[in-house]
Design an enzyme around this catalytic site. Structure first.
Site, PDB file in Angstrom:
ATOM      1  N   ASP A 114       0.873  -1.165   0.000  1.00  0.00           N
ATOM      2  CA  ASP A 114       0.000   0.000   0.000  1.00  0.00           C
ATOM      3  C   ASP A 114       0.921   1.229   0.000  1.00  0.00           C
ATOM      4  O   ASP A 114       2.100   1.125   0.375  1.00  0.00           O
ATOM      5  CB  ASP A 114      -0.885  -0.029   1.250  1.00  0.00           C
ATOM      6  CG  ASP A 114      -1.636   1.270   1.448  1.00  0.00           C
ATOM      7  OD1 ASP A 114      -2.310   1.714   0.495  1.00  0.00           O
ATOM      8  OD2 ASP A 114      -1.532   1.847   2.551  1.00  0.00           O
ATOM      9  N   ASP A 161      -1.226  -0.996   6.269  1.00  0.00           N
ATOM     10  CA  ASP A 161      -1.344  -0.485   7.637  1.00  0.00           C
ATOM     11  C   ASP A 161      -2.738   0.001   8.007  1.00  0.00           C
ATOM     12  O   ASP A 161      -2.996   0.274   9.178  1.00  0.00           O
ATOM     13  CB  ASP A 161      -0.364   0.675   7.837  1.00  0.00           C
ATOM     14  CG  ASP A 161      -0.819   1.945   7.109  1.00  0.00           C
ATOM     15  OD1 ASP A 161      -1.250   1.830   5.941  1.00  0.00           O
ATOM     16  OD2 ASP A 161      -0.759   3.030   7.703  1.00  0.00           O
TER      17      ASP A 161
END
Length: 437
Positions: free
Chosen positions: A32, A256
């Protein structure tokens, strides 16, 4: 069990043997962007009003901050923080709706300083103007039946080409400005990407940002442009991971946030950064306690070392029994009248088990690889030359290499014969280890 304990010692929480087993088979690592490869603390860099007479810079920013006041997205927080740091008066919001992956819609009462009354969408309580606000991407505008003109579209493309996340500000039904936000990559991101690629792994970027911004960040970090998946909505990240799996990849997903949770669960190995959300940590099979991406390499390398040791233990145990069981059965008796007494046979069997256990416990001597700024993987040596030799052989099995480095590095021995350094060792031992490999 020893492997998971070693992982915990190095700041890596591994949730069971399955995750450790799968990690050594990984062929592809997906990241990401926001909060994972970048710091997750974007700052406002540009405010571009489209008509500075009717809607000056401060007014564009104040309206955008009003819309983002209730947003939890890092971009929204950056906009609000910038407005407050400038001492702007932020209009009061009476309605708010976050549209996942697109932006936000809000209704505010009051007029930002400097704004003309033309942007008003009607009368509010007490005679104050009520405004409908939109702050987000082009897809958000299309959803509400709006579009950018050619000039504004070019300005947006220029900002995105600089690696900035750019959002559009709409007041009423008019596009009044653009905001650009930049998120700084983590110091170790580029080196981590380079190191993963040197290990023969594909590195992918999966982000909700537009193509231009995503490719600019990928270029900065060393990710191939063809390995960028941009404009991916949160609900689609898991689908993108599934597509890579269908190509035959064993996928590790590193994320995250809440938006990454489905992808972390879908991946063969989900790796959550410890500073991330609780949901992401729960969905992942490996958790990095420290907010340090280089520990992704440690997790994958530890898995390879553990399974190299398991294979070595199998070879040792099977070979040992293949040799001694026939002897215990009297295979040598017809030729040499040699027999293995039961007491000695029992002792030999116990030694076989103890040797395998000690071999496994020696994993506690594992030293995680050090990632240099240029992405080179270098290992500190262990407690003695024998341990260093064993570690070198294990690294040969795991595919992690010594890399050519400078002769001037202090505290390391440099082999002119092989152009390689090993920290804390003599030059003769360097050449000896490499000849063994």
């Amino acid at each position: 069990m020893v492997g998971t304990g070693v992982g915990a010692t190095n700041g890596i929480l591994i949730k069971g043997g399955t995750a450790l087993e799968t990690a050594h088979q990984v062929t592809c690592v997906c990241f990401d962007k926001t909060g994972t490869l970048t710091t997750g603390k974007p700052t406002l860099t540009d405010v571009v009003p489209l008509d500075s007479q009717s809607m000056p810079i401060d007014s564009v920013l104040a309206f955008a901050a009003a819309a983002e006041a209730n947003s939890e997205h890092p971009v929204g927080r950056a906009v609000v923080s910038a407005a407050r740091s400038r001492g702007l008066s932020i209009p009061h919001v009476t309605a708010f709706n976050a549209e996942t992956g697109l932006g936000v819609e809000a209704t505010c009462v009051g007029t930002a300083a400097g704004a003309s009354a033309g942007a008003s969408a009607g009368g509010g309580a007490g005679g104050q103007a009520e405004h409908r606000l939109l702050v987000g991407s082009k897809k958000l505008l299309l959803k509400h039946g709006l579009a950018l003109d050619a000039t504004t579209d070019k300005m947006m493309a220029r900002l995105e080409g600089e690696g900035k996340t750019t959002v559009i500000v709409v007041v009423g039904s008019a596009v009044v400005g653009l905001l650009a936000v930049a998120d700084t990559p983590k110091p170790e991101s580029s080196a981590t990407v380079t190191a993963l690629r040197s290990m023969g792994l594909e590195v992918w970027l999966i982000t909700g940002d537009n193509v231009s911004t995503a490719k600019a960040v990928a270029l900065e970090l060393g990710i191939e442009p063809g390995n960028v998946m941009a404009s991916v909505l949160p609900g689609q990240k898991a689908k993108k991971v599934s597509e890579l799996q269908m190509r035959g990849h064993k996928v590790a997903m590193v994320g995250d946030g809440i938006n990454d949770s489905p992808a972390l669960a879908q991946a063969d190995v989900g790796i959550a950064v410890g500073a991330g959300t609780q949901i992401a940590v729960e969905a992942a099979s490996i958790v990095l306690v420290r907010n340090d991406l280089s520990h992704v390499i440690t997790a994958l390398d530890l898995s390879k070392v553990v399974f190299a040791r398991i294979k070595a233990n199998f070879v040792w145990a099977i070979g040992y029994n293949l040799v001694l069981i026939p002897i215990a059965a009297g295979a040598l008796f017809p030729m040499s009248h040699m027999r293995l007494q039961p007491a000695y046979a029992g002792l030999a069997m116990a030694f076989s088990s103890v040797s395998v256990v000690l071999s496994s416990l020696s994993l506690k001597l594992y030293a995680r690889p050090v990632i240099e700024e240029d992405g080179t993987i270098v290992r500190d040596t262990l407690c003695c030359s024998w341990c260093s030799s064993i570690a070198a052989k294990v690294r040969g099995l795991s595919g992690v290499r010594y890399a050519p480095l400078s002769k001037d590095d202090e505290g390391s021995a440099y082999s002119s014969k092989y152009g390689v350094k090993i920290r804390g060792e003599s030059k003769d031992l360097v050449d000896g280890l490499l000849e063994e490999l």
